[in-house]
Write a protein that holds these residues in place. Structure first.
Motif, PDB file in Angstrom:
ATOM      1  N   GLU A 178       0.825  -1.211   0.000  1.00 12.02           N
ATOM      2  CA  GLU A 178       0.000   0.000   0.000  1.00 12.02           C
ATOM      3  C   GLU A 178       0.859   1.261   0.000  1.00 12.02           C
ATOM      4  N   ALA A 179       2.071   1.138   0.577  1.00 10.96           N
ATOM      5  CA  ALA A 179       3.004   2.275   0.592  1.00 10.96           C
ATOM      6  C   ALA A 179       3.818   2.360  -0.692  1.00 10.96           C
ATOM      7  N   GLY A 180       3.606   1.403  -1.610  1.00 10.16           N
ATOM      8  CA  GLY A 180       4.225   1.478  -2.926  1.00 10.16           C
ATOM      9  C   GLY A 180       5.296   0.466  -3.238  1.00 10.16           C
ATOM     10  N   ALA A 181       5.652  -0.407  -2.282  1.00  8.18           N
ATOM     11  CA  ALA A 181       6.759  -1.340  -2.487  1.00  8.18           C
ATOM     12  C   ALA A 181       6.310  -2.624  -3.175  1.00  8.18           C
ATOM     13  N   ASP A 182       7.214  -3.198  -3.960  1.00  2.00           N
ATOM     14  CA  ASP A 182       7.077  -4.595  -4.360  1.00  2.00           C
ATOM     15  C   ASP A 182       7.518  -5.432  -3.161  1.00  2.00           C
ATOM     16  N   VAL A 183       6.950  -6.639  -3.027  1.00  2.00           N
ATOM     17  CA  VAL A 183       7.210  -7.408  -1.810  1.00  2.00           C
ATOM     18  C   VAL A 183       7.595  -8.854  -2.131  1.00  2.00           C
ATOM     19  N   VAL A 184       8.721  -9.269  -1.582  1.00  5.25           N
ATOM     20  CA  VAL A 184       9.142 -10.668  -1.615  1.00  5.25           C
ATOM     21  C   VAL A 184       8.598 -11.319  -0.354  1.00  5.25           C
ATOM     22  N   THR A 211       1.059  -3.573  -6.742  1.00  6.71           N
ATOM     23  CA  THR A 211       2.501  -3.806  -6.783  1.00  6.71           C
ATOM     24  C   THR A 211       2.772  -5.289  -6.997  1.00  6.71           C
ATOM     25  N   LYS A 212       4.055  -5.635  -7.144  1.00  3.98           N
ATOM     26  CA  LYS A 212       4.431  -7.004  -7.467  1.00  3.98           C
ATOM     27  C   LYS A 212       4.688  -7.819  -6.198  1.00  3.98           C
ATOM     28  N   ALA A 213       4.369  -9.109  -6.298  1.00 11.43           N
ATOM     29  CA  ALA A 213       4.678 -10.047  -5.218  1.00 11.43           C
ATOM     30  C   ALA A 213       5.552 -11.163  -5.774  1.00 11.43           C
ATOM     31  N   TYR A 214       6.615 -11.498  -5.040  1.00 15.02           N
ATOM     32  CA  TYR A 214       7.497 -12.593  -5.408  1.00 15.02           C
ATOM     33  C   TYR A 214       7.410 -13.641  -4.302  1.00 15.02           C
ATOM     34  N   LEU A 215       7.070 -14.870  -4.656  1.00 17.10           N
ATOM     35  CA  LEU A 215       6.766 -15.899  -3.663  1.00 17.10           C
ATOM     36  C   LEU A 215       7.935 -16.864  -3.496  1.00 17.10           C
ATOM     37  N   PHE A 216       8.253 -17.171  -2.225  1.00 12.79           N
ATOM     38  CA  PHE A 216       9.255 -18.173  -1.916  1.00 12.79           C
ATOM     39  C   PHE A 216       8.739 -19.079  -0.808  1.00 12.79           C
ATOM     40  N   GLU A 217       8.458 -20.312  -1.155  1.00 14.63           N
ATOM     41  CA  GLU A 217       8.102 -21.311  -0.146  1.00 14.63           C
ATOM     42  C   GLU A 217       9.408 -21.868   0.406  1.00 14.63           C
ATOM     43  N   ALA A 218       9.687 -21.603   1.668  1.00 16.48           N
ATOM     44  CA  ALA A 218      10.982 -21.981   2.219  1.00 16.48           C
ATOM     45  C   ALA A 218      10.898 -22.166   3.725  1.00 16.48           C
ATOM     46  N   ASP A 219      11.836 -22.952   4.242  1.00 11.49           N
ATOM     47  CA  ASP A 219      12.016 -23.149   5.680  1.00 11.49           C
ATOM     48  C   ASP A 219      13.103 -22.185   6.141  1.00 11.49           C
ATOM     49  N   VAL A 220      12.739 -21.211   6.953  1.00 13.75           N
ATOM     50  CA  VAL A 220      13.709 -20.186   7.347  1.00 13.75           C
ATOM     51  C   VAL A 220      14.811 -20.736   8.236  1.00 13.75           C
ATOM     52  N   THR A 221      14.642 -21.943   8.767  1.00 10.82           N
ATOM     53  CA  THR A 221      15.685 -22.543   9.595  1.00 10.82           C
ATOM     54  C   THR A 221      16.693 -23.332   8.768  1.00 10.82           C
ATOM     55  N   ASN A 222      16.504 -23.365   7.445  1.00  7.66           N
ATOM     56  CA  ASN A 222      17.411 -24.073   6.549  1.00  7.66           C
ATOM     57  C   ASN A 222      18.311 -23.048   5.861  1.00  7.66           C
ATOM     58  N   LYS A 223      19.580 -23.033   6.233  1.00  7.37           N
ATOM     59  CA  LYS A 223      20.492 -22.007   5.732  1.00  7.37           C
ATOM     60  C   LYS A 223      20.629 -22.045   4.219  1.00  7.37           C
ATOM     61  N   ASP A 224      20.646 -23.230   3.648  1.00  7.41           N
ATOM     62  CA  ASP A 224      20.772 -23.344   2.195  1.00  7.41           C
ATOM     63  C   ASP A 224      19.567 -22.731   1.495  1.00  7.41           C
ATOM     64  N   GLN A 225      18.383 -22.918   2.072  1.00 11.96           N
ATOM     65  CA  GLN A 225      17.191 -22.334   1.469  1.00 11.96           C
ATOM     66  C   GLN A 225      17.195 -20.815   1.598  1.00 11.96           C
ATOM     67  N   VAL A 226      17.686 -20.316   2.717  1.00  9.21           N
ATOM     68  CA  VAL A 226      17.794 -18.865   2.895  1.00  9.21           C
ATOM     69  C   VAL A 226      18.743 -18.276   1.851  1.00  9.21           C
ATOM     70  N   LYS A 227      19.917 -18.883   1.702  1.00 12.34           N
ATOM     71  CA  LYS A 227      20.864 -18.416   0.691  1.00 12.34           C
ATOM     72  C   LYS A 227      20.265 -18.524  -0.703  1.00 12.34           C
ATOM     73  N   GLY A 228      19.494 -19.589  -0.926  1.00 10.29           N
ATOM     74  CA  GLY A 228      18.886 -19.804  -2.234  1.00 10.29           C
ATOM     75  C   GLY A 228      17.905 -18.707  -2.616  1.00 10.29           C
ATOM     76  N   ILE A 229      17.191 -18.176  -1.632  1.00 10.75           N
ATOM     77  CA  ILE A 229      16.257 -17.072  -1.900  1.00 10.75           C
ATOM     78  C   ILE A 229      17.015 -15.878  -2.464  1.00 10.75           C
ATOM     79  N   PHE A 230      18.099 -15.508  -1.810  1.00 12.89           N
ATOM     80  CA  PHE A 230      18.858 -14.332  -2.233  1.00 12.89           C
ATOM     81  C   PHE A 230      19.592 -14.580  -3.552  1.00 12.89           C
ATOM     82  N   GLU A 231      20.058 -15.800  -3.761  1.00 16.85           N
ATOM     83  CA  GLU A 231      20.718 -16.111  -5.029  1.00 16.85           C
ATOM     84  C   GLU A 231      19.729 -16.035  -6.187  1.00 16.85           C
ATOM     85  N   THR A 232      18.501 -16.484  -5.956  1.00 19.81           N
ATOM     86  CA  THR A 232      17.465 -16.381  -6.982  1.00 19.81           C
ATOM     87  C   THR A 232      17.143 -14.929  -7.272  1.00 19.81           C
ATOM     88  N   LEU A 233      17.027 -14.121  -6.221  1.00 21.14           N
ATOM     89  CA  LEU A 233      16.758 -12.694  -6.405  1.00 21.14           C
ATOM     90  C   LEU A 233      17.899 -12.021  -7.169  1.00 21.14           C
TER      91      LEU A 233
END
Length: 256
Positions: free
Chosen positions: A32-38, A59-81
């Motif tokens: 609502e404030a104007g940002a795209d949201v991951v 605005t745009k939404a980017y979806l990531f189904e992930a387990d935040v306690t899994n470091k590889d998945q966390v890194k994978g989100i940012f690598e995809t971005l």
């Protein structure tokens, strides 16, 4: 002009635990404030609902189904971005959980589960986002703490320990990263009406205990939290760093 902008237009925010409750409300508020949201969550169906609400704002939404306690998945989100050339300007570490065990009854598994979900994951996301914000010239990191990190409550020793650690982590990251134009702050909510608190607030005696120590004599509504989250993410908070903003109806001025 003395009034800075609260607009997030042109920014991209990443919100963990965005499938429901506080995380969903902040994600929609940022849109609502104007940002795209991951948006990040463990549940695809929740992500899809949040994405629909974000996109209905325009605005745009980017979806990531992930387990935040899994470091590889966390890194994978940012690598995809990175591959999609999406720069994260704002990070909200909201994902969290609690197991309300008495201190004598806390198991090793409970300790690890709460610590990893509430604290370690927030550091991993902050580390990944912070590295990129340093390279891009700055950004905003906001982590959801709790009044339980400041005063003793019935929420349990492990949960309280993670929330207190978040407050201190916020200070240390702000100290290290302020020179790079990165603002690191946290928000400490009291009780808010969410799916996670629904059963607790249905207990009239427990609810009355909450109201008795809350000067405003009510629990929080999600819009009460979205405003502060937008403020801390905006240029209006460019000189706010290392702080925890308690959104609690005044509860922490007297304890519980």
């Amino acid at each position: 002009m003395y009034l800075p902008s609260f607009s997030l237009k042109g920014k991209t925010a990443l919100v963990t635990g965005a499938g429901r409750g506080i995380g969903q409300a902040i994600a929609i508020g940022y849109a609502e404030a104007g940002a795209d949201v991951v948006i990040v969550s463990r549940t695809q169906s929740d992500l899809e609902k949040t994405a629909q609400l974000i996109e209905s704002v325009g605005t745009k939404a980017y979806l990531f189904e992930a387990d935040v306690t899994n470091k590889d998945q966390v890194k994978g989100i940012f690598e995809t971005l990175d591959l999609e050339q999406i720069n994260v300007d704002i990070l909200v570490n909201n994902a969290g959980m609690n197991i309300r065990s008495k201190a004598f009854d806390v198991s090793d598994e409970e300790w690890d589960t709460i610590m990893h979900t509430n604290l370690r994951s927030a550091f991993w996301f902050s580390q990944q986002a912070g590295q990129r914000m340093k390279e891009s010239g700055g950004g905003k990191i906001i982590t959801i703490s709790s009044v339980a990190g400041h005063v003793a409550l019935r929420t349990g020793v492990v949960y309280a320990s993670t929330k207190a650690a978040i407050i201190q982590m916020t200070k240390n990251l702000a100290l290290e990263w302020g020179q790079y134009g990165i603002n690191v702050n946290s928000i400490g909510p009291w009780y808010f009406k969410t799916p996670l608190t629904e059963k607790l607030l249905a207990d009239k005696e427990y609810l009355q205990d909450i109201l008795d120590v809350t000067p405003q004599k009510r629990v929080g509504e999600l819009p009460d939290l979205v405003g502060p989250a937008v403020f801390l993410a905006s240029e209006a908070a460019d000189y706010v760093n290392g702080q925890t903003l308690f959104v609690d109806g005044g509860m922490t001025i007297q304890g519980f």
